[in-house]
Design a protein around this motif. Structure first.
Motif, PDB file in Angstrom:
ATOM      1  N   GLU A  45     -10.885  -5.540   1.429  1.00 13.91           N
ATOM      2  CA  GLU A  45     -10.783  -6.010   2.700  1.00 13.91           C
ATOM      3  C   GLU A  45     -10.486  -7.303   2.605  1.00 13.91           C
ATOM      4  N   SER A  46     -10.488  -8.279   1.700  1.00 13.82           N
ATOM      5  CA  SER A  46     -10.012  -9.504   1.767  1.00 13.82           C
ATOM      6  C   SER A  46      -8.360  -9.309   1.570  1.00 13.82           C
ATOM      7  N   TYR A  48      -6.447  -6.946   2.407  1.00 16.41           N
ATOM      8  CA  TYR A  48      -6.081  -6.263   3.455  1.00 16.41           C
ATOM      9  C   TYR A  48      -6.581  -6.389   4.802  1.00 16.41           C
ATOM     10  N   PRO A  49      -6.991  -7.749   5.201  1.00 14.42           N
ATOM     11  CA  PRO A  49      -7.916  -7.883   6.301  1.00 14.42           C
ATOM     12  C   PRO A  49      -7.407  -7.228   7.715  1.00 14.42           C
ATOM     13  N   GLU A  50      -6.055  -6.785   7.907  1.00 14.12           N
ATOM     14  CA  GLU A  50      -5.432  -6.288   8.969  1.00 14.12           C
ATOM     15  C   GLU A  50      -5.308  -4.896   9.198  1.00 14.12           C
ATOM     16  N   LYS A  51      -5.640  -4.265   7.923  1.00 11.59           N
ATOM     17  CA  LYS A  51      -5.422  -2.735   8.049  1.00 11.59           C
ATOM     18  C   LYS A  51      -6.932  -2.108   8.213  1.00 11.59           C
ATOM     19  N   LYS A  52      -6.915  -0.885   8.805  1.00  9.42           N
ATOM     20  CA  LYS A  52      -8.085  -0.111   8.930  1.00  9.42           C
ATOM     21  C   LYS A  52      -8.243   0.475   7.536  1.00  9.42           C
ATOM     22  N   GLU A  55      -6.173   3.446   6.517  1.00  6.80           N
ATOM     23  CA  GLU A  55      -4.697   3.094   6.221  1.00  6.80           C
ATOM     24  C   GLU A  55      -4.490   2.642   4.804  1.00  6.80           C
ATOM     25  N   ASP A 121      -1.774   1.239  -2.181  1.00  2.78           N
ATOM     26  CA  ASP A 121      -2.099  -0.101  -1.657  1.00  2.78           C
ATOM     27  C   ASP A 121      -2.964  -0.750  -2.913  1.00  2.78           C
TER      28      ASP A 121
END
Length: 265
Positions: A45-46, A48-52, A55, A121
């Protein structure tokens, strides 16, 4: 020494297929589920902070009995889990049948991936690289299937072996090994299969490389911004060594665990 890759594949695949049920049982007694769940969530999450979560496409290499596959799915990620041992994949499917519709399990060699370039990803593995006969090729493949900016998380034991031309056990020493006897009895494994696995493992070049320095050098050459971190706090396997506590009693210490992490440029 030039190694026969097909022989290695065959022995390793058969060994881990036979080993799968007992391995799954053994690992369940060394549970750090919550710690690993927090660890992986924070790392991903760090990045990809903008991705759900759904995703984020993750490739898990050497998925084994599915322990980490389940963690990643519980966190909501889209997971493809591969392993070259069909017995391990069968065990994973049985262990986590409740997640069957949310995981793509595939039988595949981690050194020879069939995915398109930039398909994932995140590429994740734990306790895999030390078993690879061609680790440089593996890292090249893992980098290839990562998207630009993608995250690689490789957790591994990186203890360096000392070279010894006579490092293979004699038949007598093998028969005296209590772990060998216990495992053969528990799994019904053929003696020849176990002994071949140990002999081949002792020949793997990666066991004699200075790590994680070697890993970082290779990944840097492949266009990955790589670094390492000691994460022994996540280790659930006891080392053979012991240390004295404040009262002079021998206490267990945990086996080393290193994270090699990287971002594909």
């Amino acid at each position: 020494m030039m190694m026969d890759i097909n022989t290695i594949k065959q022995v390793f695949s058969e060994y881990w297929s036979v080993r799968a049920p007992s391995y799954s049982e053994d690992m369940s007694s060394m549970d750090k589920y919550d710690e690993w769940k927090s660890e992986l969530q924070q790392r991903i999450e760090s990045r990809y902070p903008e991705k759900k979560p759904d995703e984020i496409k993750i490739l898990e290499l050497g998925a084994g009995h599915g322990y980490f596959t389940a963690i990643l799915v519980e966190l909501g990620y889209s997971v493809t889990a591969v392993d070259m041992a069909p017995g391990m994949l069968a065990e994973a499917k049985k262990n986590y049948v409740q997640f069957a519709s949310r995981i793509q399990f595939m039988e595949m060699n981690a050194e020879e991936l069939s995915f398109e370039d930039g398909a994932f990803d995140v590429v994740f593995s734990r306790f895999l690289t030390w078993l690879l006969p061609r680790p440089e090729q593996a890292y090249s493949e893992w980098t290839r299937v990562l998207k630009p900016g993608g995250l690689m998380l490789t957790y591994d034991t990186m203890q360096m072996k000392q070279r010894n031309p006579d490092n293979k056990d004699t038949s007598a020493k093998k028969e005296e090994n209590p772990y060998r006897a216990k495992l053969l009895e528990k799994t019904g494994m053929r003696e020849e299969l176990y002994d071949n696995l140990i002999d081949l493992s002792n020949e793997l070049e990666i066991g004699y490389l200075k790590r994680p320095e070697w890993d970082i050098t290779i990944l840097t050459e492949l266009g990955v911004d790589a670094s390492s971190e000691d994460v022994i706090r996540l280790s659930a396997i006891e080392s053979e060594s012991k240390e004295d506590d404040a009262d002079g009693n021998k206490t267990s210490i945990m086996s080393p665990l290193i994270l090699v992490k990287g971002i594909k440029k």
